[in-house]
Design a protein around this motif. Structure first.
Motif, PDB file in Angstrom:
ATOM      1  N   SER A 275       0.726  -1.195   0.067  1.00 40.21           N
ATOM      2  CA  SER A 275       0.054  -0.146  -0.033  1.00 40.21           C
ATOM      3  C   SER A 275       0.822   1.332   0.030  1.00 40.21           C
ATOM      4  CB  SER A 275      -0.948  -0.095   1.228  1.00 40.21           C
ATOM      5  OG  SER A 275      -0.098   0.179   2.314  1.00 40.21           O
ATOM      6  N   GLU A 276       2.015   1.229   0.757  1.00 38.96           N
ATOM      7  CA  GLU A 276       2.937   2.484   0.825  1.00 38.96           C
ATOM      8  C   GLU A 276       3.586   2.600  -0.480  1.00 38.96           C
ATOM      9  OE1 GLU A 276       3.557   4.556   2.949  1.00 38.96           O
ATOM     10  OE2 GLU A 276       2.058   3.915   4.543  1.00 38.96           O
ATOM     11  N   LEU A 277       3.751   1.719  -1.220  1.00 39.40           N
ATOM     12  CA  LEU A 277       4.402   1.586  -2.414  1.00 39.40           C
ATOM     13  C   LEU A 277       3.582   2.108  -3.600  1.00 39.40           C
ATOM     14  CD1 LEU A 277       6.673  -1.604  -2.922  1.00 39.40           C
ATOM     15  CD2 LEU A 277       7.505   0.719  -2.874  1.00 39.40           C
ATOM     16  N   ALA A 278       2.319   1.778  -3.505  1.00 42.63           N
ATOM     17  CA  ALA A 278       1.230   2.249  -4.562  1.00 42.63           C
ATOM     18  C   ALA A 278       1.080   3.646  -4.208  1.00 42.63           C
ATOM     19  CB  ALA A 278      -0.119   1.636  -4.293  1.00 42.63           C
ATOM     20  N   GLU A 279       0.954   4.385  -2.983  1.00 43.60           N
ATOM     21  CA  GLU A 279       0.851   5.581  -2.682  1.00 43.60           C
ATOM     22  C   GLU A 279       2.020   6.433  -3.057  1.00 43.60           C
ATOM     23  OE1 GLU A 279       0.342   8.461   1.465  1.00 43.60           O
ATOM     24  OE2 GLU A 279       0.170   6.177   1.493  1.00 43.60           O
ATOM     25  N   ALA A 280       3.136   5.921  -3.012  1.00 39.93           N
ATOM     26  CA  ALA A 280       4.608   6.704  -3.438  1.00 39.93           C
ATOM     27  C   ALA A 280       4.445   6.919  -4.973  1.00 39.93           C
ATOM     28  CB  ALA A 280       5.686   5.815  -3.066  1.00 39.93           C
ATOM     29  N   GLN A 281       3.861   5.580  -5.688  1.00 39.38           N
ATOM     30  CA  GLN A 281       3.844   5.808  -7.109  1.00 39.38           C
ATOM     31  C   GLN A 281       2.692   6.752  -7.483  1.00 39.38           C
ATOM     32  OE1 GLN A 281       2.721   1.794  -8.358  1.00 39.38           O
ATOM     33  NE2 GLN A 281       4.885   0.757  -7.646  1.00 39.38           N
ATOM     34  N   ASN A 282       1.746   6.780  -6.847  1.00 38.67           N
ATOM     35  CA  ASN A 282       0.686   7.924  -6.829  1.00 38.67           C
ATOM     36  C   ASN A 282       1.097   9.349  -6.849  1.00 38.67           C
ATOM     37  OD1 ASN A 282      -1.226   5.892  -7.766  1.00 38.67           O
ATOM     38  ND2 ASN A 282      -1.944   6.030  -5.488  1.00 38.67           N
ATOM     39  N   ARG A 283       1.975   9.618  -5.627  1.00 34.61           N
ATOM     40  CA  ARG A 283       2.685  10.834  -5.647  1.00 34.61           C
ATOM     41  C   ARG A 283       3.538  11.422  -6.536  1.00 34.61           C
ATOM     42  NH1 ARG A 283       3.404   8.790  -0.116  1.00 34.61           N
ATOM     43  NH2 ARG A 283       5.577   8.763  -0.703  1.00 34.61           N
ATOM     44  N   HIS A 291      10.374  11.714  -6.147  1.00 34.38           N
ATOM     45  CA  HIS A 291      10.879  10.259  -6.147  1.00 34.38           C
ATOM     46  C   HIS A 291      11.128   9.710  -5.032  1.00 34.38           C
ATOM     47  CE1 HIS A 291      12.060  10.632 -10.671  1.00 34.38           C
ATOM     48  NE2 HIS A 291      12.302  11.800 -10.398  1.00 34.38           N
ATOM     49  N   PHE A 292      11.189   8.273  -5.040  1.00 36.11           N
ATOM     50  CA  PHE A 292      11.235   7.266  -4.027  1.00 36.11           C
ATOM     51  C   PHE A 292      12.161   6.354  -4.370  1.00 36.11           C
ATOM     52  CE2 PHE A 292       7.877   5.284  -6.541  1.00 36.11           C
ATOM     53  CZ  PHE A 292       8.391   4.037  -6.487  1.00 36.11           C
ATOM     54  N   VAL A 344      12.746  -4.429   3.755  1.00 37.10           N
ATOM     55  CA  VAL A 344      12.742  -3.228   2.871  1.00 37.10           C
ATOM     56  C   VAL A 344      12.630  -2.087   3.677  1.00 37.10           C
ATOM     57  CG1 VAL A 344      11.276  -2.305   1.192  1.00 37.10           C
ATOM     58  CG2 VAL A 344      11.590  -4.686   1.162  1.00 37.10           C
ATOM     59  N   ILE A 345      13.545  -1.114   2.992  1.00 40.46           N
ATOM     60  CA  ILE A 345      13.267   0.263   3.612  1.00 40.46           C
ATOM     61  C   ILE A 345      12.986   1.124   2.324  1.00 40.46           C
ATOM     62  CG2 ILE A 345      14.690   2.128   4.412  1.00 40.46           C
ATOM     63  CD1 ILE A 345      16.698   0.185   5.661  1.00 40.46           C
ATOM     64  N   LEU A 346      11.687   1.814   2.649  1.00 39.98           N
ATOM     65  CA  LEU A 346      11.185   2.630   1.621  1.00 39.98           C
ATOM     66  C   LEU A 346      11.635   4.008   2.185  1.00 39.98           C
ATOM     67  CD1 LEU A 346       9.309   3.358  -0.681  1.00 39.98           C
ATOM     68  CD2 LEU A 346       7.207   3.388   0.884  1.00 39.98           C
ATOM     69  N   CYS A 347      12.379   4.596   1.107  1.00 38.78           N
ATOM     70  CA  CYS A 347      12.907   6.077   1.182  1.00 38.78           C
ATOM     71  C   CYS A 347      11.709   6.864   0.717  1.00 38.78           C
ATOM     72  CB  CYS A 347      14.088   6.355   0.967  1.00 38.78           C
ATOM     73  SG  CYS A 347      15.516   5.062   1.714  1.00 38.78           S
ATOM     74  N   ARG A 348      10.893   7.629   1.175  1.00 41.37           N
ATOM     75  CA  ARG A 348       9.781   8.422   0.400  1.00 41.37           C
ATOM     76  C   ARG A 348      10.497   9.747   0.328  1.00 41.37           C
ATOM     77  NH1 ARG A 348       4.936   7.855   4.917  1.00 41.37           N
ATOM     78  NH2 ARG A 348       6.927   8.529   6.262  1.00 41.37           N
ATOM     79  N   SER A 349       9.965  10.193  -0.745  1.00 47.08           N
ATOM     80  CA  SER A 349      10.589  11.701  -1.345  1.00 47.08           C
ATOM     81  C   SER A 349      12.061  11.841  -1.371  1.00 47.08           C
ATOM     82  CB  SER A 349       9.848  12.822  -0.369  1.00 47.08           C
ATOM     83  OG  SER A 349       8.680  12.797  -0.682  1.00 47.08           O
ATOM     84  N   GLU A 350      12.638  10.573  -1.824  1.00 46.74           N
ATOM     85  CA  GLU A 350      14.245  10.442  -1.832  1.00 46.74           C
ATOM     86  C   GLU A 350      14.670   9.742  -3.068  1.00 46.74           C
ATOM     87  OE1 GLU A 350      17.021  12.065  -1.004  1.00 46.74           O
ATOM     88  OE2 GLU A 350      16.623  11.777   1.039  1.00 46.74           O
ATOM     89  N   GLY A 351      15.584  10.623  -3.814  1.00 48.93           N
ATOM     90  CA  GLY A 351      16.112   9.720  -4.871  1.00 48.93           C
ATOM     91  C   GLY A 351      17.396   8.932  -4.729  1.00 48.93           C
ATOM     92  N   GLU A 352      17.964   8.301  -5.640  1.00 49.38           N
ATOM     93  CA  GLU A 352      18.887   7.480  -5.382  1.00 49.38           C
ATOM     94  C   GLU A 352      20.330   7.984  -4.735  1.00 49.38           C
ATOM     95  OE1 GLU A 352      22.805   5.267  -6.181  1.00 49.38           O
ATOM     96  OE2 GLU A 352      22.307   7.430  -6.944  1.00 49.38           O
ATOM     97  N   ALA A 392      17.398   0.618  -5.329  1.00 44.35           N
ATOM     98  CA  ALA A 392      16.895   1.220  -6.758  1.00 44.35           C
ATOM     99  C   ALA A 392      15.911   2.401  -6.288  1.00 44.35           C
ATOM    100  CB  ALA A 392      16.131  -0.054  -7.518  1.00 44.35           C
ATOM    101  N   SER A 393      15.851   3.286  -7.475  1.00 40.89           N
ATOM    102  CA  SER A 393      15.287   4.395  -7.202  1.00 40.89           C
ATOM    103  C   SER A 393      14.213   4.631  -8.551  1.00 40.89           C
ATOM    104  CB  SER A 393      15.967   5.582  -6.915  1.00 40.89           C
ATOM    105  OG  SER A 393      15.427   6.876  -6.759  1.00 40.89           O
ATOM    106  N   SER A 394      13.336   5.339  -8.178  1.00 40.32           N
ATOM    107  CA  SER A 394      12.290   5.807  -9.313  1.00 40.32           C
ATOM    108  C   SER A 394      13.017   6.845 -10.407  1.00 40.32           C
ATOM    109  CB  SER A 394      10.912   6.276  -8.949  1.00 40.32           C
ATOM    110  OG  SER A 394      11.260   7.622  -8.033  1.00 40.32           O
ATOM    111  N   ASP A 395      13.960   7.498  -9.778  1.00 40.30           N
ATOM    112  CA  ASP A 395      14.884   8.203 -11.080  1.00 40.30           C
ATOM    113  C   ASP A 395      15.659   7.482 -11.772  1.00 40.30           C
ATOM    114  OD1 ASP A 395      16.859   7.525  -9.069  1.00 40.30           O
ATOM    115  OD2 ASP A 395      17.218   9.608  -8.408  1.00 40.30           O
TER     116      ASP A 395
END
Length: 425
Positions: A275-283, A291-292, A344-352, A392-395
């Motif tokens: 659910s947190e990954l889905a929210e990060a993708q929506n943001r 990015h996350f 897993v560590i989810l880094c919200r609003s954070e690039g690589e 890995a990062s969304s950027d």
């Protein structure tokens, strides 16, 4: 009223139909009966009025004498005024009752609306603190001359409160005094217990909630003058509803935490990660710069620890790693147990680049650290923390491929670890 018409008709005949007196008596019959029962009752009263005249005519002789003697006029005037006064008094009493009934109904409607609002708060707010703040706002809108507060305290603790919140009109100094006094109150308070807070003999009325919240006791504070009895009764209903709302919210949060948390470590579980990954993708879709990053960690050597030292030692190792990861993460980072030996560590609003700094802290502060584990027979053994890590990062890749890329890099790191150990052997 019907009997009045009969009597007044008989009196008109008895005074020989004195002009203005008879007219006034007839007007009184018409007025009173029309006001109380409408046209139908007025017509019926007129029938009784005529019947009274007929009754006197049957019993004695009657004559037409528009001019009555002075004594008859005075007596009739006094009687008429008393009659009109009695009718007016009856209407006043009825009006007073109607006003009281209306006011009571309006107050009940307001209380009922407030109770509905309190019951709906559980679905409208996310946090426990937000729910209590909204509930106090509801109470203060009902009683604007009062200030309110709510605390949870452990009856066994006399120096601190577990939770405390007050309406904004209470300044910090007042809140500090209230907190200190409330922490010292005993568990069983009498109804309407008065808590002195200043030297001017003003203070707060402390009302305990009937519900218990685990080991904690809930107390509602009312700062200000004593409420009237009827308002205190209404407030008791609201307090009961408040207790129900608080208990429901705590239960909801407890169930939510149980559904989101891993039972062994207390960190978030895989379901909550999705659910947190889905929210990060929506943001990221809403903001291309938001990015996350994901750091995937595999704990190497858990199975040998379970086989050699027992599952209790393996659980201890998992808990230690979870606590260590939480300890080095920032506030915006979230730690999840992804599987038996994976985190897993989810880094919200954070690039690589920002996530890479966190991965370096993992290498320095967690990886290869020696810890002591308790075996099944009670002995202590030391073992290093071995792990493989992938970032890995969304950027770098599309957001839906971030976790997959982190997984690939984690397995590549694990293969390097095994190759190095094989060459060493």
């Amino acid at each position: 009223m019907m009997f009045d018409g009969l009597v007044l008709g008989a009196w008109c005949a008895h005074i020989n139909f004195s002009g203005w007196i008879s007219s006034t008596l007839l007007a009184a019959v018409i007025l009173n009966n029309t006001m109380t029962g409408g046209i139908r009752q007025c017509a019926l009263a007129l029938v009784y009025f005529v019947s009274g005249i007929a009754l006197v005519a049957l019993l004695s002789e009657i004559a037409w004498s528009p001019e009555a003697p002075l004594g008859i006029n005075v007596l009739t005037m006094v009687s008429l005024q008393l009659y009109i006064f009695s009718i007016a008094w009856v209407f006043y009493i009825q009006k007073t009752r109607l006003v009281g009934t209306k006011k009571n109904a309006e107050q009940k409607n307001v209380i009922f609306s407030a109770m509905l609002e309190l019951s709906d708060l559980n679905d409208q707010v996310e946090s426990f603190e937000s729910l209590v703040a909204a509930a106090l706002d509801v109470l203060q809108r009902l009683y604007p001359e009062q200030s309110f507060g709510f605390v949870l305290k452990d009856p066994q603790e006399h120096d601190d409160l577990y939770f405390a919140i007050f309406t904004p009109d209470l300044d910090e100094e007042q809140q500090t005094i209230l907190k200190r006094r409330l922490a010292r109150t005993r568990e069983h308070l009498p109804p309407g217990y008065f808590l002195n807070t200043t030297d001017q003999h003003t203070g707060s009325f402390v009302l305990p909630l009937s519900e218990r919240f685990d080991r904690f006791q809930g107390l509602l504070l009312i700062q200000g003058a004593t409420l009237p009895q009827e308002e205190r009764q209404a407030l008791q209903l609201l307090i009961k509803q408040l207790g129900t709302a608080v208990a429901n919210k705590l239960l909801t949060l407890e169930l939510k935490a149980a559904a989101e948390r891993d039972a062994l470590t207390g960190i978030y579980n895989r379901g909550h990660l999705e659910s947190e990954l889905a929210e990060a993708q929506n943001r990221l879709k809403a903001d291309a710069n938001d990015h996350f990053s994901v750091i995937l960690i595999d704990l190497i050597g858990l199975k040998p620890v379970n086989d050699q030292y027992g599952h209790a030692a393996g659980d201890e190792l998992i808990r230690f790693v979870a606590d260590a990861l939480k300890g080095i993460c920032r506030d915006q980072d979230q730690v999840f147990r992804y599987g038996g030996d994976e985190f897993v560590i989810l880094c919200r609003s954070e690039g690589e680049s920002g996530a890479a700094a966190l991965m370096q802290r993992i290498d320095r502060q967690v990886k290869q650290k020696n810890i002591s584990l308790t075996t099944d027979d009670g002995t202590l053994v030391e073992t290093p923390i071995q792990m493989s890590v992938g970032l890995a990062s969304s950027d770098q890749v599309p957001p839906e491929d971030v976790l997959k890329l982190a997984d690939e890099r984690m397995y590549a790191d694990k293969e390097r670890w095994y190759r190095e150990r094989q060459r060493y052997r």
